[in-house]
Design an enzyme around this catalytic site. Structure first.
Site, PDB file in Angstrom:
ATOM      1  N   GLU A 287       8.481  -6.927   0.912  1.00 60.74           N
ATOM      2  CA  GLU A 287       9.367  -7.405   1.972  1.00 60.74           C
ATOM      3  C   GLU A 287       9.729  -8.872   1.786  1.00 60.74           C
ATOM      4  OE1 GLU A 287       7.995  -5.848   6.081  1.00 60.74           O
ATOM      5  OE2 GLU A 287       6.273  -5.739   4.731  1.00 60.74           O
TER       6      GLU A 287
ATOM      7  N   THR B   5      -8.649  -1.014  -2.667  1.00 57.57           N
ATOM      8  CA  THR B   5      -8.390  -1.504  -1.317  1.00 57.57           C
ATOM      9  C   THR B   5      -9.508  -2.468  -0.984  1.00 57.57           C
ATOM     10  OG1 THR B   5      -7.329   0.575  -0.642  1.00 57.57           O
ATOM     11  CG2 THR B   5      -8.120  -0.885   1.109  1.00 57.57           C
TER      12      THR B   5
ATOM     13  N   ASP C 129      -4.515  -3.752   1.191  1.00 55.50           N
ATOM     14  CA  ASP C 129      -4.291  -2.472   0.518  1.00 55.50           C
ATOM     15  C   ASP C 129      -3.338  -2.714  -0.651  1.00 55.50           C
ATOM     16  OD1 ASP C 129      -4.596   0.286   0.172  1.00 55.50           O
ATOM     17  OD2 ASP C 129      -2.732   0.685   1.226  1.00 55.50           O
TER      18      ASP C 129
ATOM     19  N   GLU D 141      -0.757  -5.637   0.739  1.00 52.06           N
ATOM     20  CA  GLU D 141      -0.419  -5.236   2.097  1.00 52.06           C
ATOM     21  C   GLU D 141      -1.472  -5.821   3.023  1.00 52.06           C
ATOM     22  OE1 GLU D 141       2.192  -1.171   1.552  1.00 52.06           O
ATOM     23  OE2 GLU D 141       0.149  -0.999   2.322  1.00 52.06           O
TER      24      GLU D 141
ATOM     25  N   LYS E 231      -1.580   3.530  -4.946  1.00 52.80           N
ATOM     26  CA  LYS E 231      -2.387   2.938  -3.885  1.00 52.80           C
ATOM     27  C   LYS E 231      -3.888   3.068  -4.122  1.00 52.80           C
ATOM     28  CE  LYS E 231       0.753   2.075  -0.506  1.00 52.80           C
ATOM     29  NZ  LYS E 231       0.830   0.859   0.309  1.00 52.80           N
TER      30      LYS E 231
ATOM     31  N   HIS F   7       7.838  -3.557   9.671  1.00 49.10           N
ATOM     32  CA  HIS F   7       7.606  -3.198   8.271  1.00 49.10           C
ATOM     33  C   HIS F   7       8.336  -1.906   7.912  1.00 49.10           C
ATOM     34  CE1 HIS F   7       5.603  -2.483   4.466  1.00 49.10           C
ATOM     35  NE2 HIS F   7       5.117  -1.332   4.909  1.00 49.10           N
TER      36      HIS F   7
ATOM     37  N   THR G  17       0.757  -2.078   6.690  1.00 52.53           N
ATOM     38  CA  THR G  17       1.219  -3.457   6.570  1.00 52.53           C
ATOM     39  C   THR G  17       1.613  -4.028   7.923  1.00 52.53           C
ATOM     40  OG1 THR G  17       2.042  -2.977   4.360  1.00 52.53           O
ATOM     41  CG2 THR G  17       2.861  -4.981   5.413  1.00 52.53           C
TER      42      THR G  17
ATOM     43  N   GLU H  58      -3.392  -6.008   6.223  1.00 51.88           N
ATOM     44  CA  GLU H  58      -3.668  -4.990   7.234  1.00 51.88           C
ATOM     45  C   GLU H  58      -4.933  -5.332   8.022  1.00 51.88           C
ATOM     46  OE1 GLU H  58      -3.480  -0.977   5.881  1.00 51.88           O
ATOM     47  OE2 GLU H  58      -1.982  -1.390   4.318  1.00 51.88           O
TER      48      GLU H  58
ATOM     49  N   TYR I  53       1.014   3.430   9.039  1.00 52.07           N
ATOM     50  CA  TYR I  53       2.315   2.817   8.761  1.00 52.07           C
ATOM     51  C   TYR I  53       2.879   2.430  10.122  1.00 52.07           C
ATOM     52  CZ  TYR I  53       6.919   2.802   6.242  1.00 52.07           C
ATOM     53  OH  TYR I  53       8.123   2.488   5.649  1.00 52.07           O
TER      54      TYR I  53
ATOM     55  N   ARG J 158       3.999  -0.963  -6.763  1.00 53.28           N
ATOM     56  CA  ARG J 158       5.245  -0.429  -6.225  1.00 53.28           C
ATOM     57  C   ARG J 158       6.025   0.401  -7.231  1.00 53.28           C
ATOM     58  NH1 ARG J 158       4.339  -0.613  -0.880  1.00 53.28           N
ATOM     59  NH2 ARG J 158       3.935  -2.736  -0.142  1.00 53.28           N
TER      60      ARG J 158
ATOM     61  N   ASP K 227      -4.810   5.405   5.855  1.00 51.68           N
ATOM     62  CA  ASP K 227      -3.940   4.242   5.992  1.00 51.68           C
ATOM     63  C   ASP K 227      -2.704   4.649   6.786  1.00 51.68           C
ATOM     64  OD1 ASP K 227      -3.222   1.583   5.610  1.00 51.68           O
ATOM     65  OD2 ASP K 227      -2.105   2.011   3.789  1.00 51.68           O
TER      66      ASP K 227
ATOM     67  N   GLN L  98       4.227   3.728  -7.449  1.00 46.09           N
ATOM     68  CA  GLN L  98       4.431   4.409  -6.174  1.00 46.09           C
ATOM     69  C   GLN L  98       5.845   4.991  -6.059  1.00 46.09           C
ATOM     70  OE1 GLN L  98       3.944   1.797  -2.821  1.00 46.09           O
ATOM     71  NE2 GLN L  98       4.237   3.400  -1.302  1.00 46.09           N
TER      72      GLN L  98
ATOM     73  N   ARG M 122      16.580   3.101   1.774  1.00 49.77           N
ATOM     74  CA  ARG M 122      17.706   3.941   2.198  1.00 49.77           C
ATOM     75  C   ARG M 122      18.817   3.032   2.746  1.00 49.77           C
ATOM     76  NH1 ARG M 122      13.034   6.246   3.796  1.00 49.77           N
ATOM     77  NH2 ARG M 122      13.125   5.244   5.851  1.00 49.77           N
TER      78      ARG M 122
END
Length: 392
Positions: free
Chosen positions: A340, A239, A215, A181, A235, A116, A326, A183, A111, A219, A109, A222, A125
């Site tokens: 999101e 899937t 997917d 997610e 995760k 995203h 995603t 995808e 990113y 959260r 998978d 994770q 962050r």
């Protein structure tokens, strides 16, 4: 003399003779076999093409034959779709069971969406740079669990795991922040040898087709376990993969240039071919449209993903699945995850009059997509659907 039929394709079907996605299906009381969709019907390829390669429980035997065979079969299926077929070769989609179309080898998978990754970085962050220093230099990814890739329609059982608490120590229980997610998955047909990377320009010689992916992500699990090595149990529980695989050759009109990549990627990631894809997704949550993620904004192309995945000499094999990560756009209504859409659960989505953040038991998510079709109009990728079942 056996009867013959011609398949009528409803206007705007999205499954016309220039699409012909593949599947593995089971007529009532019969063994699985490979089919191709035309309109609301499935053409049984074992019967229509009189070829035992298609009397198989997966697409793998066909996929392993390589691109020359893929193109020859597509020409034969197209010719069959435009003629009368033996009645025994035609089945209504609604009358059969659809199986996982591919025996999955490995699952990776990525990113690859700038929108995203930026959104997630801002949430995780808030006082620092949203993108880590490596993100614009390589397609970031991780190895997932191939054994829990399931066909669309399979119930997804809410996972258990360790969850961080306000005290800073974990407790254990069902995920409270279960997410999606949206995808796009890419299926390797022709594999590669250990020690021999696949060049970005050879993407189409190895990838058989595409299918929608959800997917599922826990959260809270994770967030606690993912330091410092990244996704694991949050995760790996499920899937979902569409039952329909769109051949790469059906997407020729969807190909577009990538957005500008700055800085310029290293040489092994450069490709003169355009492998951006103008695919529009739709995410429905309990029958309500909540997002329309645009694949055309993806920063890294699938050709670059495959090149990076093998540049260290890692081999690939028939049935390997790699997914885009995603798919999200710049606007709130284009975000491909609930994380999101609700900004980490702080901005609920109004769902049928109720403010919601993450998935509850009984919720159903359906992801669909369309793309420009050969000859005009739009094709529809086969949906990926899943309903959340109570933790056990």
């Amino acid at each position: 003399m056996s009867s013959r039929v011609r398949i009528d394709v409803p206007e705007g079907s999205g499954f016309g003779p220039t699409h012909l996605p593949y599947c593995v299906f089971r007529p009532l009381g019969e063994e699985p076999r490979v089919g191709a969709r035309l309109g609301d019907s499935i053409i049984d390829l074992a019967v229509a093409l009189d070829d035992p390669m298609f009397h198989q429980p997966s697409l793998n035997a066909f996929m392993t034959q390589g691109p020359e065979c893929w193109r020859e079969v597509r020409e034969r299926v197209t010719a069959a779709a435009e003629s009368e077929l033996p009645a025994a070769a035609v089945h209504a989609v609604r009358s059969v069971r659809l199986d996982l179309p591919v025996e999955i080898g490995d699952y990776v998978d990525f990113y690859a969406s700038l929108d995203h990754a930026t959104a997630m970085g801002r949430m995780l962050r808030p006082t620092g740079e949203p993108l880590l220093p490596n993100w614009r230099h390589l397609p970031v990814g991780y190895h997932g669990r191939a054994g829990t890739v399931v066909v669309s329609g399979t119930e997804v059982v809410r996972p258990h795991g360790q969850r961080k608490t306000d005290s800073g120590t974990p407790d254990f229980g069902p995920s409270r922040r279960l997410d999606i997610e949206a995808e796009l998955g890419f299926l390797v047909g022709s594999g590669s040898e250990l020690g021999k990377p696949i060049a970005a320009g050879d993407f189409a010689e190895h990838v058989f087709g595409v299918a929608l992916v959800n997917d599922w992500s826990a959260r809270d699990i994770q967030a606690w376990e993912g330091q410092p090595l990244g996704p694991f149990l949050g995760k790996s529980f499920a899937t979902s993969l569409s039952a329909w695989v769109t051949p790469l050759d059906a997407l020729t009109e969807a190909r577009i240039p990538l957005p500008a990549q700055e800085p310029e990627p290293l040489p092994y990631l450069r490709d003169s071919a355009a492998w951006g894809l103008d695919i529009e997704l739709r995410v429905e949550w309990n029958d309500q449209l909540v997002s329309t993620p645009p694949f055309r904004r993806m920063y890294w192309s699938p050709a670059q993903m495959l090149a990076h995945m093998t540049v260290n000499g890692a081999s690939t094999r028939t049935g390997d699945l790699f997914a885009s990560g995603t798919i999200s756009g710049a606007e709130r209504g284009e975000r491909g995850s609930l994380m999101e859409l609700t900004w980490g659960g702080t901005e609920p989505v109004e769902l049928n009059g109720v403010g919601r953040t993450f998935l509850e038991d009984g919720d159903e998510v359906v992801i669909t997509a369309t793309a420009p079709a050969i000859g005009g109009g739009r094709l529809r990728l086969g949906e990926v659907r899943g309903r959340i079942a109570k933790a056990v």
